[in-house]
Design a protein around this motif. Sequence first.
Motif, PDB file in Angstrom:
ATOM      1  N   ASN A   3      37.934 128.008 -59.786  1.00  0.00           N
ATOM      2  CA  ASN A   3      37.800 127.117 -58.634  1.00  0.00           C
ATOM      3  C   ASN A   3      36.373 127.120 -58.107  1.00  0.00           C
ATOM      4  OD1 ASN A   3      40.512 126.748 -58.946  1.00  0.00           O
ATOM      5  ND2 ASN A   3      41.116 127.830 -57.097  1.00  0.00           N
ATOM      6  N   VAL A  34      34.757 124.492 -60.073  1.00  0.00           N
ATOM      7  CA  VAL A  34      35.179 123.150 -59.679  1.00  0.00           C
ATOM      8  C   VAL A  34      34.340 122.669 -58.500  1.00  0.00           C
ATOM      9  CG1 VAL A  34      37.043 121.745 -58.739  1.00  0.00           C
ATOM     10  CG2 VAL A  34      37.523 123.407 -60.554  1.00  0.00           C
ATOM     11  N   ASN A  35      34.295 123.468 -57.433  1.00  0.00           N
ATOM     12  CA  ASN A  35      33.500 123.050 -56.274  1.00  0.00           C
ATOM     13  C   ASN A  35      32.672 124.221 -55.744  1.00  0.00           C
ATOM     14  OD1 ASN A  35      35.493 124.503 -54.883  1.00  0.00           O
ATOM     15  ND2 ASN A  35      36.669 122.663 -54.440  1.00  0.00           N
ATOM     16  N   TRP A  57      31.799 119.521 -58.709  1.00  0.00           N
ATOM     17  CA  TRP A  57      31.635 118.739 -57.494  1.00  0.00           C
ATOM     18  C   TRP A  57      30.208 118.879 -56.978  1.00  0.00           C
ATOM     19  CZ3 TRP A  57      36.343 118.789 -53.679  1.00  0.00           C
ATOM     20  CH2 TRP A  57      37.528 118.523 -54.390  1.00  0.00           C
ATOM     21  N   ARG A  89      36.194 114.531 -56.387  1.00  0.00           N
ATOM     22  CA  ARG A  89      37.053 114.964 -57.490  1.00  0.00           C
ATOM     23  C   ARG A  89      36.915 114.040 -58.686  1.00  0.00           C
ATOM     24  NH1 ARG A  89      42.981 117.604 -57.437  1.00  0.00           N
ATOM     25  NH2 ARG A  89      43.542 117.244 -59.605  1.00  0.00           N
ATOM     26  N   SER A  90      36.906 112.734 -58.464  1.00  0.00           N
ATOM     27  CA  SER A  90      36.777 111.783 -59.570  1.00  0.00           C
ATOM     28  C   SER A  90      35.445 111.956 -60.296  1.00  0.00           C
ATOM     29  CB  SER A  90      36.898 110.349 -59.052  1.00  0.00           C
ATOM     30  OG  SER A  90      38.179 110.115 -58.516  1.00  0.00           O
ATOM     31  N   GLY A  92      33.670 114.663 -60.407  1.00  0.00           N
ATOM     32  CA  GLY A  92      33.725 115.938 -61.114  1.00  0.00           C
ATOM     33  C   GLY A  92      34.499 115.834 -62.414  1.00  0.00           C
ATOM     34  N   CYS A  93      35.595 115.100 -62.391  1.00  0.00           N
ATOM     35  CA  CYS A  93      36.393 114.941 -63.614  1.00  0.00           C
ATOM     36  C   CYS A  93      35.653 114.118 -64.670  1.00  0.00           C
ATOM     37  CB  CYS A  93      37.739 114.306 -63.274  1.00  0.00           C
ATOM     38  SG  CYS A  93      38.870 115.432 -62.405  1.00  0.00           S
ATOM     39  N   GLU A 118      44.171 121.398 -63.452  1.00  0.00           N
ATOM     40  CA  GLU A 118      44.462 120.029 -63.017  1.00  0.00           C
ATOM     41  C   GLU A 118      43.256 119.124 -63.272  1.00  0.00           C
ATOM     42  OE1 GLU A 118      47.669 121.099 -59.448  1.00  0.00           O
ATOM     43  OE2 GLU A 118      45.528 120.995 -59.001  1.00  0.00           O
ATOM     44  N   HIS A 119      42.060 119.643 -63.089  1.00  0.00           N
ATOM     45  CA  HIS A 119      40.856 118.865 -63.384  1.00  0.00           C
ATOM     46  C   HIS A 119      40.709 118.622 -64.884  1.00  0.00           C
ATOM     47  CE1 HIS A 119      39.835 119.625 -59.214  1.00  0.00           C
ATOM     48  NE2 HIS A 119      38.759 118.873 -59.331  1.00  0.00           N
ATOM     49  N   GLU A 122      43.060 115.837 -65.814  1.00  0.00           N
ATOM     50  CA  GLU A 122      42.544 114.564 -65.311  1.00  0.00           C
ATOM     51  C   GLU A 122      41.313 114.111 -66.095  1.00  0.00           C
ATOM     52  OE1 GLU A 122      41.002 112.744 -61.023  1.00  0.00           O
ATOM     53  OE2 GLU A 122      42.393 114.451 -61.050  1.00  0.00           O
ATOM     54  N   ALA A 123      40.558 115.071 -66.630  1.00  0.00           N
ATOM     55  CA  ALA A 123      39.342 114.754 -67.391  1.00  0.00           C
ATOM     56  C   ALA A 123      39.639 114.331 -68.823  1.00  0.00           C
ATOM     57  CB  ALA A 123      38.405 115.954 -67.402  1.00  0.00           C
TER      58      ALA A 123
END
Length: 378
Positions: A3, A34-35, A57, A89-90, A92-93, A118-119, A122-123
């Motif tokens: 994360n 992620v962030n 992110w 998020r978008s 980042g993916c 989850e990323h 989505e990626a």
Amino acid sequence: MSNQVDRLGGVSRFIERVSSEFLRRGFLVEIIGVNPTPKDELVEVNRPAEMLVDCLWDEPAPENWTLNRRRDRLNPFRRRRNARRHELRSNGCRKLSKKLVEWGPETVILCTQVFGMEHLIEAGYDPLDRSLPRVIGQYHGSYEMCVQTGDLRRVLKNYKDVDRFVCLTADDAALFTRAGLNNVSWLPNPVADPSTVVQERENTFVTLGRYDKQKSLHYVVKAWESVYSDLPDWKVELYGEGPLGASLQEMIDDLKLPRIRLMGKTDMVGEVLSSSKVHLLSSQYEGLPIAIVEASLAGVPTISFDCAPGIRDLIIDSESGIVVRQNNVSEFAASMEKLALEPETLAQYSDRGRMHAQQYLPSTISSKWITLFNDLQR
């Protein structure tokens, strides 16, 4: 992948240990968060320049972004914050999607937390696309923790198709399998020896963990209230940071307890442990707590609530430490008193714990990870 990179806690310490071992063994290593990590929870880490670090992110998520209530949905400022979070998020993916193609099939992604998984989905991660990296998913808590925190549904949904799902103990592996995953393995976390040379240990009980609901440090405060008058030459030091710091301090002040202090965050775990005598863990749930192994390697026995299957993997009860019934303050306090007043028992536990913890050293655990990597290629 996690994360956040270098955030205070066990996941970051796990990533640092395995990354260093993989790099030492000749792997190319990249750490992805992620962030961004909140500044007040950021731990400074010195790592080799060839170990890459990146964040998906561009900035932290704005606060108060959810639209769960009608009044939130009618609030234009909150709607903008919600839209900004989705934009982050978008973006980042999309960044991660490009990385998946660049990394290719020779890469293994070790995804340590379900938010990161989850990323990945989505990626565009597809377990059937052999041109993409292989993925090993992890959960760093016990099965019971997964249930209590509400993570189980997300874990079952997002890890069901990964090449391998790895948890921390054999007991947890059996429970995750029974819950519906058919790709489960287990491996304990590696722990580096934090010891430093100290001339003489002090009569100190020490905790290493966030000031939050999970760690329930108020039980340590209550236990100390029961025994401090019988242990006039002992003290308690609580190292960490978190949202319950103020309430813990208020509790200590209200009870007028002597020789117990909130010490704040520390990056000097080795020094703290090497100058202490007993480690305390009062959590409501855990996975395989790195702090217990670090303490054992430093010769510091642990008194712990029986909050996860991994506790009894790490502590041989009444041989290398003491396992106490969950939330039983009187037993916890009696165990503190026992180790404080019986130096020979304390020394025996210290020696036995140090021997038992050798199996968790990074060189041993990283070899098991590489065996798992090789299995994925078959």
